[in-house]
Every structure is written in C-alpha cells, then in structure tokens.
Design a protein around this motif. Structure first.
Motif, PDB file in Angstrom:
ATOM      1  N   ALA A 250       0.831  -1.219   0.000  1.00 52.73           N
ATOM      2  CA  ALA A 250       0.000   0.000   0.000  1.00 52.73           C
ATOM      3  C   ALA A 250       0.865   1.269   0.000  1.00 52.73           C
ATOM      4  N   PRO A 251       0.430   2.308  -0.709  1.00 52.42           N
ATOM      5  CA  PRO A 251      -0.821   2.480  -1.454  1.00 52.42           C
ATOM      6  C   PRO A 251      -0.825   1.916  -2.877  1.00 52.42           C
ATOM      7  N   GLY A 252       0.207   1.203  -3.241  1.00 51.40           N
ATOM      8  CA  GLY A 252       0.107   0.450  -4.485  1.00 51.40           C
ATOM      9  C   GLY A 252       0.809   1.055  -5.699  1.00 51.40           C
ATOM     10  N   GLY A 253       1.599   2.083  -5.462  1.00 52.42           N
ATOM     11  CA  GLY A 253       2.319   2.702  -6.585  1.00 52.42           C
ATOM     12  C   GLY A 253       3.151   1.677  -7.340  1.00 52.42           C
ATOM     13  N   LYS A 254       3.885   0.871  -6.585  1.00 51.75           N
ATOM     14  CA  LYS A 254       4.790  -0.079  -7.248  1.00 51.75           C
ATOM     15  C   LYS A 254       4.014  -1.278  -7.781  1.00 51.75           C
ATOM     16  N   THR A 255       2.955  -1.682  -7.096  1.00 53.39           N
ATOM     17  CA  THR A 255       2.113  -2.788  -7.610  1.00 53.39           C
ATOM     18  C   THR A 255       1.635  -2.438  -9.018  1.00 53.39           C
ATOM     19  N   VAL A 270       0.026  -7.356  -0.853  1.00 54.98           N
ATOM     20  CA  VAL A 270      -0.327  -7.557   0.561  1.00 54.98           C
ATOM     21  C   VAL A 270       0.046  -6.343   1.395  1.00 54.98           C
ATOM     22  N   ASP A 271      -0.811  -6.017   2.323  1.00 54.84           N
ATOM     23  CA  ASP A 271      -0.445  -4.985   3.300  1.00 54.84           C
ATOM     24  C   ASP A 271      -1.232  -5.270   4.569  1.00 54.84           C
ATOM     25  N   PHE A 272      -0.653  -4.945   5.707  1.00 53.03           N
ATOM     26  CA  PHE A 272      -1.421  -5.253   6.907  1.00 53.03           C
ATOM     27  C   PHE A 272      -2.226  -4.065   7.416  1.00 53.03           C
ATOM     28  N   ASP A 273      -2.192  -2.975   6.652  1.00 58.18           N
ATOM     29  CA  ASP A 273      -3.026  -1.819   6.997  1.00 58.18           C
ATOM     30  C   ASP A 273      -4.234  -1.807   6.050  1.00 58.18           C
ATOM     31  N   LYS A 275      -6.884   0.126   5.728  1.00 56.16           N
ATOM     32  CA  LYS A 275      -7.282   1.375   5.059  1.00 56.16           C
ATOM     33  C   LYS A 275      -6.365   1.666   3.894  1.00 56.16           C
ATOM     34  N   ARG A 276      -5.062   1.436   4.130  1.00 58.81           N
ATOM     35  CA  ARG A 276      -4.098   1.708   3.053  1.00 58.81           C
ATOM     36  C   ARG A 276      -4.295   0.726   1.902  1.00 58.81           C
ATOM     37  N   LEU A 277      -4.758  -0.476   2.237  1.00 60.88           N
ATOM     38  CA  LEU A 277      -5.002  -1.472   1.184  1.00 60.88           C
ATOM     39  C   LEU A 277      -6.132  -0.991   0.249  1.00 60.88           C
ATOM     40  N   HIS A 295      -5.250  -8.555   2.806  1.00 59.85           N
ATOM     41  CA  HIS A 295      -4.928  -7.917   4.071  1.00 59.85           C
ATOM     42  C   HIS A 295      -4.186  -8.941   4.912  1.00 59.85           C
ATOM     43  N   GLY A 296      -2.882  -8.788   5.036  1.00 63.92           N
ATOM     44  CA  GLY A 296      -2.128  -9.813   5.754  1.00 63.92           C
ATOM     45  C   GLY A 296      -0.758  -9.325   6.178  1.00 63.92           C
ATOM     46  N   ASP A 297      -0.088 -10.194   6.923  1.00 65.41           N
ATOM     47  CA  ASP A 297       1.221  -9.845   7.485  1.00 65.41           C
ATOM     48  C   ASP A 297       2.315 -10.487   6.618  1.00 65.41           C
ATOM     49  N   ALA A 298       3.218  -9.659   6.134  1.00 58.61           N
ATOM     50  CA  ALA A 298       4.285 -10.169   5.272  1.00 58.61           C
ATOM     51  C   ALA A 298       5.278 -11.027   6.067  1.00 58.61           C
ATOM     52  N   ALA A 299       5.212 -10.956   7.387  1.00 63.14           N
ATOM     53  CA  ALA A 299       6.095 -11.792   8.202  1.00 63.14           C
ATOM     54  C   ALA A 299       5.393 -13.087   8.604  1.00 63.14           C
ATOM     55  N   ASN A 300       4.210 -13.318   8.037  1.00 65.50           N
ATOM     56  CA  ASN A 300       3.465 -14.537   8.348  1.00 65.50           C
ATOM     57  C   ASN A 300       2.641 -14.961   7.122  1.00 65.50           C
ATOM     58  N   LEU A 315       9.971  -6.493  -1.788  1.00 66.50           N
ATOM     59  CA  LEU A 315       9.787  -6.176  -0.371  1.00 66.50           C
ATOM     60  C   LEU A 315      10.147  -4.710  -0.156  1.00 66.50           C
ATOM     61  N   ASP A 316       9.112  -3.871  -0.226  1.00 68.61           N
ATOM     62  CA  ASP A 316       9.293  -2.427   0.002  1.00 68.61           C
ATOM     63  C   ASP A 316       9.026  -2.228   1.495  1.00 68.61           C
ATOM     64  N   ALA A 317      10.054  -2.450   2.266  1.00 66.74           N
ATOM     65  CA  ALA A 317       9.882  -2.653   3.707  1.00 66.74           C
ATOM     66  C   ALA A 317       9.482  -1.389   4.470  1.00 66.74           C
ATOM     67  N   PRO A 318       8.739  -1.579   5.580  1.00 71.88           N
ATOM     68  CA  PRO A 318       8.471  -0.425   6.447  1.00 71.88           C
ATOM     69  C   PRO A 318       9.823   0.109   6.943  1.00 71.88           C
ATOM     70  N   CYS A 319       9.988   1.420   6.950  1.00 76.11           N
ATOM     71  CA  CYS A 319      11.322   1.962   7.275  1.00 76.11           C
ATOM     72  C   CYS A 319      11.193   3.340   7.911  1.00 76.11           C
ATOM     73  N   GLN A 349      13.134  -9.555  10.013  1.00 76.70           N
ATOM     74  CA  GLN A 349      12.131 -10.606  10.235  1.00 76.70           C
ATOM     75  C   GLN A 349      11.297 -10.809   8.951  1.00 76.70           C
ATOM     76  N   ILE A 350      10.847  -9.714   8.354  1.00 74.29           N
ATOM     77  CA  ILE A 350      10.016  -9.825   7.145  1.00 74.29           C
ATOM     78  C   ILE A 350      10.859 -10.393   5.991  1.00 74.29           C
ATOM     79  N   LEU A 351      12.098  -9.922   5.897  1.00 75.82           N
ATOM     80  CA  LEU A 351      12.979 -10.378   4.816  1.00 75.82           C
ATOM     81  C   LEU A 351      13.224 -11.886   4.921  1.00 75.82           C
TER      82      LEU A 351
HETATM   83  C1  LIG Z   1       6.961   1.914   2.269  1.00 76.43           C
HETATM   84  S1  LIG Z   1       5.285   1.545   2.415  1.00 76.43           S
HETATM   85  C2  LIG Z   1       4.974   0.724   0.924  1.00 76.43           C
HETATM   86  C3  LIG Z   1       4.758   1.611  -0.282  1.00 76.43           C
HETATM   87  C4  LIG Z   1       4.249   0.843  -1.493  1.00 76.43           C
HETATM   88  N1  LIG Z   1       5.114  -0.264  -1.839  1.00 76.43           N
HETATM   89  C5  LIG Z   1       4.073   1.707  -2.727  1.00 76.43           C
HETATM   90  O1  LIG Z   1       4.939   1.751  -3.577  1.00 76.43           O
HETATM   91  O2  LIG Z   1       3.033   2.369  -2.832  1.00 76.43           O
HETATM   92  C6  LIG Z   1       5.332   0.252   3.561  1.00 76.43           C
HETATM   93  C7  LIG Z   1       4.018  -0.470   3.769  1.00 76.43           C
HETATM   94  O3  LIG Z   1       4.285  -1.635   4.525  1.00 76.43           O
HETATM   95  C8  LIG Z   1       3.136  -1.952   5.287  1.00 76.43           C
HETATM   96  N2  LIG Z   1       3.580  -2.919   6.293  1.00 76.43           N
HETATM   97  C9  LIG Z   1       4.361  -2.707   7.363  1.00 76.43           C
HETATM   98  N3  LIG Z   1       4.609  -3.856   8.009  1.00 76.43           N
HETATM   99  C10 LIG Z   1       3.962  -4.836   7.333  1.00 76.43           C
HETATM  100  C11 LIG Z   1       3.822  -6.237   7.496  1.00 76.43           C
HETATM  101  N4  LIG Z   1       4.403  -6.873   8.508  1.00 76.43           N
HETATM  102  N5  LIG Z   1       3.090  -6.910   6.593  1.00 76.43           N
HETATM  103  C12 LIG Z   1       2.483  -6.278   5.564  1.00 76.43           C
HETATM  104  N6  LIG Z   1       2.579  -4.958   5.357  1.00 76.43           N
HETATM  105  C13 LIG Z   1       3.302  -4.241   6.226  1.00 76.43           C
HETATM  106  C14 LIG Z   1       2.660  -0.614   5.772  1.00 76.43           C
HETATM  107  O4  LIG Z   1       1.301  -0.654   6.107  1.00 76.43           O
HETATM  108  C15 LIG Z   1       2.951   0.272   4.548  1.00 76.43           C
HETATM  109  O5  LIG Z   1       1.801   0.395   3.758  1.00 76.43           O
END
Ligand SMILES: C[S@@+](CC[C@H](N)C(=O)[O-])C[C@H]1O[C@@H](n2cnc3c(N)ncnc32)[C@H](O)[C@@H]1O
Length: 426
Positions: A250-255, A270-273, A275-277, A295-300, A315-319, A349-351
């Motif tokens: 989310a928000p899906g630019g790269k998707t 996949v995103d675990f938020d 609203k952002r999904l 709607h799910g957890d990338a670490a699970n 993997l565009d990781a939270p940072c 962990q996600i990686l």
């Molecule tokens: C950097 S943003 C992604 C931007 C997106 N790739 C784009 O290009 O529009 C990181 C996203 O990771 C999500 N996120 C964080 N931890 C997560 C997890 N464990 N599983 C899935 N999504 C997660 C956040 O909700 C956030 O939307």
C-alpha cells in the motif's frame, strides 16, 4: 474557517499527539472549500515543520511563560505566525491580524492580546534566526544529524540541505496507455513544461500541477510517483505469467507499475493496513489493472497464502522514511533514534520470512525509502551472512559497484532518497 487556526490544529496533532501530517493535514483541509486556502494551509504546516527548531526558539524567547496542556495549540499558532513573518511574502500586518483572529477562533479570546503582542515583538525585532547549535543550524534532531554524519562523513550537510528543499513532482507514464514521448507531447499541448527522467517511464514536471489538469489522468494515462520509487519495477524485472508478491504494497504505486510492465503477471499485493489497502484497490481500478489484494502480514505469509512459492518478490519494507523528509518533514519530529534499531529488526524478520516463499532461481528486490545504513546496506550484509542460498546481484545503476545495493541520497538526479538490493535465490 481561519487557515492559521487550522494550521495550528494540524501542527498540534503532529507535535503534541504524534499523528502523521499526512493524516492531520487532510483532516483540517476538508474544512476548507477554496483550493488556494488549502494550499496555504499545507504551505504553513510543511514550512513550520521544515524549520521547527529555529521558529521554536524565536517564539519561546518571546514568551514569559510557556503555554501548557490545551493551550499548547497557541504555541503552534505562534510558530505559524512566526513562519509567516520570516518565510512568506504575506504582508506582515495581515499575517499578524489573521493569526490573532485565529486565536479567537480557537476559543482563547482572553489570549488574543498575548498572541498579538508576541508577533508584534517579533516583527519589530526581526533578528536573524538562531544557528547557535547544530540542531538550530540544520533544523534537524541531533540523533539524525549524528547518524547522517557517521554514514556520510563528507556529504551529510548537503544531504540535509536536500531534505529541506521542496520536492519536485514526478509522473510515471503508463506504458499501456501511450509512450512517454506521446505523453510529453500531450503535456506540451496542454501548456505544461516537463522533461524526461533517467528511468524509462519517468517524467519531471517543471512545476507541481493539480493532477486534474494532467491530460487523461482520470483515465490512467499517468500516475504521480517519485522517480526513485519508479526504479523498483524496473529492477524487479517482472514478466507476464509469473507469480509475483508485492509484500508491503500500500498504497500500491509499485504494484501498479509492475502490472503496467507485465500486465499478465499474477500479482499478489499484501499490506497489513486495511485502510491503506483500499488505496491499492483504488489505484488499480483507475489504471484498469488487476491484482489480488490481501490484508495480511508479510512476516506470516503461511497464514494467508496456500499457493505456490513466488517467482519474484518486491519487499518495500516499512522503514524510517528518512529518504523522503523533503516530502514529509514531520518524519524528523515523529521518529526517534531507537526506532531505527526496532525497524531494522522488523525488516530482518520480514525479509527472512519472505525469502522462504521465494522459488529457487527467484528474485527478491529489497527496497526502502531510508538513507540509514542500518536499514539498508548493513541489513543486506547481515542477511547475506546468515542466508547461504542468497546472492546479491550488482545493479547497473549503482554509482559505486563496491557497495552492497544501490543507495540513492535525496536530491540525486532530483530523486527522493531510496535504497535497492536485488537478491537471487540459488
Ligand atoms: C513503504 S510503504 C509501501 C509503499 C508501497 N510499496 C508503494 O509503492 O506504494 C510500507 C508499507 O508496509 C506496510 N507494512 C508494514 N509492516 C507490514 C507487514 N508486517 N506486513 C504487511 N505490510 C506491512 C505498511 O502498512 C505500509 O503500507
């Protein structure tokens, strides 16, 4: 509604309640109908957050007693007033009277005189803003200055300067709709000046423009996306019919960019938020693309995916988002030093988990919009050390072939700060 009062409220939400400006600002903007007022509101909030320490010092020096508790919003109002006096061309008398009126609207009638008095005092004595210490000189928290000094001993000052500049507006041409040349021509026909960026779909607008003025925006001809982020799909190299995971989508630019390049790829976003999904679905629908959004957890992944392993994973990781401070100056004040180690742990962990879901021979592209080594090259170095079937691929675009991955710093070729590392599974 008084624009200064709304700016003070948005800044109160960010600075006193830790809410991100991307949430707090639209909340106040929706109370305005006029586009110009919305623009001024944004300018006041962004502006104050860029130079917060200097404004804070100037205002605090003029107050006998700091505002406390609910009255704190008046401190933010004074920052807005001070910002107008130092950094805008708003006539000073208008800036002061509008800001004092905002005090009334915020229901502190009894303190209008104080606001007026402090701002008149600042106006009478417009001393240079203080640069007495590094925080004031660079308008950046100490912990971040220290980390940047360590990571970029020769260039940290220039990097911070770029973090304070107003970011340009980049578009991504939708290659399914037209070629980049054709879209550049449509922009010229519409009287909008633009030029090509380094990656194949990127277009740099000379001036930020309302998207509704862009030819065929609603029909999906282009998207707004920084040029650094546009490298993700190019480096991932998606192919039709492949099964591709966009793990933090989310928000899906790269998707969407992945699908513009390989429209017949099966993309799982996949995103675990939650609203952002929704935003991912909105973007897919505007561009007339389809992906499976989960709607799910990338670490699970095991919890929500029972299909095959993936050919490619983004993997565009939270940072820390330290690479995009020029777009989100609130990051400087919302993040803390200890967050970096916590984020690095989460990323690892996600990686590690995503890696389990990559087919042998598959590619994982790790990306962040951070400029801190702990989240980037050090993260990947540690991953390579503990993962025997992972191999790092060199990237042509990389400025230094000896570094682990490609670190883009803010302002480089007009881009946001970003990091990419491409890993191949043996
Ligand atoms: C950097 S943003 C992604 C931007 C997106 N790739 C784009 O290009 O529009 C990181 C996203 O990771 C999500 N996120 C964080 N931890 C997560 C997890 N464990 N599983 C899935 N999504 C997660 C956040 O909700 C956030 O939307």
């Amino acid at each position: 509604m008084n624009v200064r009062a709304l700016a003070a409220k948005a800044l109160y939400a960010v600075l006193e309640q830790g809410i991100s400006l991307s949430v707090a600002l639209p909340e106040q903007q929706k109370k305005l109908t006029n586009g110009k007022d919305k623009g001024l509101l944004a300018e006041l909030c962004y502006g104050v957050l860029r130079v917060l320490p200097q404004l804070d010092k100037r205002v605090s020096d003029c107050l006998n007693k700091p505002f406390k508790n609910k009255q704190r919003v008046l401190h933010q109002l004074l920052l807005v007033g001070c910002y107008q006096l130092y950094f805008t061309r708003i006539p000073e008398h208008a800036a002061i009277s509008e800001t004092a009126e905002a005090c009334r609207q915020l229901k502190f009638d009894g303190l209008v005189k104080v606001i007026n008095g402090v701002l008149r005092n600042i106006q009478r004595n417009k001393a240079e803003l203080s640069t007495d210490n590094t925080v004031l000189e660079f308008n950046t928290p100490n912990w971040l200055i220290k980390r940047l000094q360590q990571a970029y001993p020769d260039t940290w000052q220039r990097i911070i300067e770029h973090c304070h500049q107003r970011p340009p507006m980049w578009l991504r041409n939708n290659q399914i709709s037209q070629t980049r040349e054709q879209y550049l021509q449509s922009l010229t026909d519409a009287g909008i000046s633009a030029s090509k960026g380094n990656s194949k779909d990127s277009i740099l607008l000379e001036q930020a423009t309302d998207v509704m003025q862009l030819p065929n925006f609603v029909q999906g001809a282009v998207s707004v996306q920084d040029a650094a982020a546009q490298w993700a799909a190019w480096l991932l190299e998606p192919k039709d019919n492949e099964l591709i995971l966009d793990a933090c989508a989310a928000p899906g630019g790269k998707t969407c960019h992945i699908l513009e390049q390989a429209p017949r790829a099966q993309v799982v976003a996949v995103d675990f938020d939650d609203k952002r999904l929704d935003r991912v679905n909105e973007n897919l629908s505007r561009l007339n693309l389809s992906a499976r959004t989960i709607h799910g957890d990338a670490a699970n992944i095991d919890e929500w995916w029972h299909g095959d392993k993936f050919d490619r994973i983004l993997l565009d990781a939270p940072c820390s988002a330290t690479g995009v401070i020029r777009r989100h100056p609130d990051i400087k004040w919302l993040r803390q030093s200890k967050d970096i180690e916590e984020l690095a742990k989460l990323q690892a962990q996600i990686l590690d988990h995503c890696w389990q879901w990559l087919k042998p021979g598959g590619t994982l592209l790790y990306a962040t919009c951070s400029i801190l080594p702990e989240e980037n090259c050090q993260q990947i170095a540690a991953f390579l050390a503990r993962t025997s079937d992972a191999k790092l691929e060199g990237l042509e675009e990389q400025n230094n072939p000896d570094t682990i991955g490609w670190q883009i710093t803010p302002g480089e070729s007009n881009m946001d700060g970003f990091y990419y590392a491409r890993l191949k599974k043996q």
